[in-house]
Design a protein around this motif. Structure first.
Motif, short mmCIF file in Angstrom:
data_model
loop_
_atom_site.label_atom_id
_atom_site.label_comp_id
_atom_site.label_asym_id
_atom_site.label_seq_id
_atom_site.Cartn_x
_atom_site.Cartn_y
_atom_site.Cartn_z
N LEU A 28 -40.70 55.29 11.78
CA LEU A 28 -41.96 55.55 12.47
C LEU A 28 -43.00 56.09 11.49
O LEU A 28 -42.68 56.47 10.36
N ASP A 29 -44.24 56.15 11.94
CA ASP A 29 -45.30 56.76 11.15
C ASP A 29 -45.73 58.10 11.72
O ASP A 29 -46.50 58.83 11.10
N ALA A 30 -45.27 58.45 12.91
CA ALA A 30 -45.61 59.71 13.56
C ALA A 30 -44.42 60.14 14.40
O ALA A 30 -43.61 59.32 14.82
N PHE A 115 -43.72 59.35 2.69
CA PHE A 115 -42.39 58.81 3.01
C PHE A 115 -42.51 57.33 3.27
O PHE A 115 -43.57 56.82 3.63
N SER A 116 -41.40 56.64 3.10
CA SER A 116 -41.33 55.22 3.45
C SER A 116 -39.89 54.75 3.36
O SER A 116 -39.05 55.40 2.71
N THR A 117 -39.59 53.66 4.02
CA THR A 117 -38.29 53.02 3.90
C THR A 117 -38.38 51.54 4.23
O THR A 117 -39.23 51.13 5.03
N CYS A 118 -37.52 50.77 3.59
CA CYS A 118 -37.42 49.34 3.88
C CYS A 118 -36.13 49.01 4.62
O CYS A 118 -35.84 47.85 4.89
N TYR A 132 -41.00 49.76 6.74
CA TYR A 132 -41.16 50.08 8.15
C TYR A 132 -42.29 51.07 8.37
O TYR A 132 -42.98 51.01 9.39
N ASN A 133 -42.47 51.99 7.44
CA ASN A 133 -43.42 53.07 7.67
C ASN A 133 -44.04 53.53 6.36
O ASN A 133 -43.67 53.07 5.28
N GLY A 134 -44.99 54.46 6.47
CA GLY A 134 -45.64 55.00 5.28
C GLY A 134 -46.60 54.01 4.65
O GLY A 134 -46.89 52.94 5.20
N LYS A 150 -31.16 49.79 -0.12
CA LYS A 150 -32.59 50.02 0.07
C LYS A 150 -32.89 51.46 0.51
O LYS A 150 -33.47 51.70 1.58
N PRO A 151 -32.50 52.46 -0.28
CA PRO A 151 -32.73 53.85 0.14
C PRO A 151 -34.20 54.13 0.42
O PRO A 151 -35.09 53.61 -0.26
N GLY A 152 -34.44 54.97 1.44
CA GLY A 152 -35.79 55.42 1.74
C GLY A 152 -36.09 56.70 0.97
O GLY A 152 -35.22 57.27 0.31
#
Length: 240
Positions: A28-30, A115-118, A132-134, A150-152
């Motif tokens: 998520l972003d929030a 933050f971010s992750t794939c 997905y986010n960030g 694919k670590p976030g």
């Protein structure tokens, strides 16, 4: 890395805000719900919980947090409503989240957050996944996709945290080293986390404000060439 008992001293640990953590690992972003100010160590959750599944293992200042959030599924009366992955997971919303943090910061700016992750932990992700986010740079997206799991990542309070959801890798991988043994992090996962940490750290230093300029000592596991032939530790990392 072997998990240490609750009575081990001095104890090595770190903390993260729950709203930030569950946002990041949900894709998520929030936050999914109102931030109640809880953290991983002091959750302040609005329901009774006799067991809070957070533990740590550490070595030379490097710390891995283990959040066994298997009570996150919506069939449980203690379902954690903050954890709402944006992509359905194979077994409702279960997760076993491992987070690695170095003993030195990434930035002197303790307010900066990113933050971010794939990947959310699916073992069937294609070779390339968009984030997905960030708001990661193209280089960071490429780096995340260059690793098998694919670590976030999360940057908070000056430190870089690199995480994976290991649950489905443990259950479905044919790699025998992914078998989960209580009290340890498998060699395959250890190398994945440490190598990703070094790669992400080097790139994010170019992107974050006030990058840390102090001493940083990297263990051999951060080197993509490790373990070299002839290294006596090789048998512990390369299945025979």
């Amino acid at each position: 890395m072997v998990r240490k008992g609750s009575g081990t001293h001095p104890r090595a640990e770190f903390d993260l805000p729950l709203a930030l953590f569950w946002t990041a690992v949900s894709g998520l972003d929030a936050p999914a719900r109102r931030d109640l100010g809880g953290t991983l160590l002091k959750p302040r959750i609005p329901w009774a919980a006799s067991y809070w599944p957070v533990s740590f293992c550490w070595r030379d200042g490097w710390i891995i947090l283990d959040d066994m959030s298997s009570i996150n599924n919506d069939s449980s009366s203690r379902y954690m409503t903050y954890y709402r992955p944006v992509r359905k997971l194979p077994n409702r919303r279960d997760a076993v989240l491992h987070v690695l943090r170095a003993p030195f910061p990434l930035t002197a700016d303790k307010v900066f957050t990113a933050f971010s992750t794939c990947s959310l932990g699916h073992v069937d992700d294609p070779a390339f996944m968009p984030p997905y986010n960030g708001h990661p740079s193209e280089t960071m997206v490429s780096l995340m996709n260059s690793f098998r799991m694919k670590p976030g990542y999360i940057v908070w309070s000056g430190y870089l945290h690199v995480w994976v959801n290991i649950l489905y890798w443990m259950r479905e991988s044919r790699d025998s080293d992914f078998r989960h043994t209580v009290g340890a992090v498998s060699a395959v996962e250890e190398l994945e986390l440490f190598r990703a940490y070094k790669a992400y750290y080097d790139q994010l230093r170019r992107e974050v404000p006030a990058p840390y300029a102090g001493p940083a000592q990297w263990p051999d596991q951060c080197d993509p060439r490790f373990p070299l032939p002839g290294d006596p530790r090789r048998a512990n990392y390369i299945p025979t």
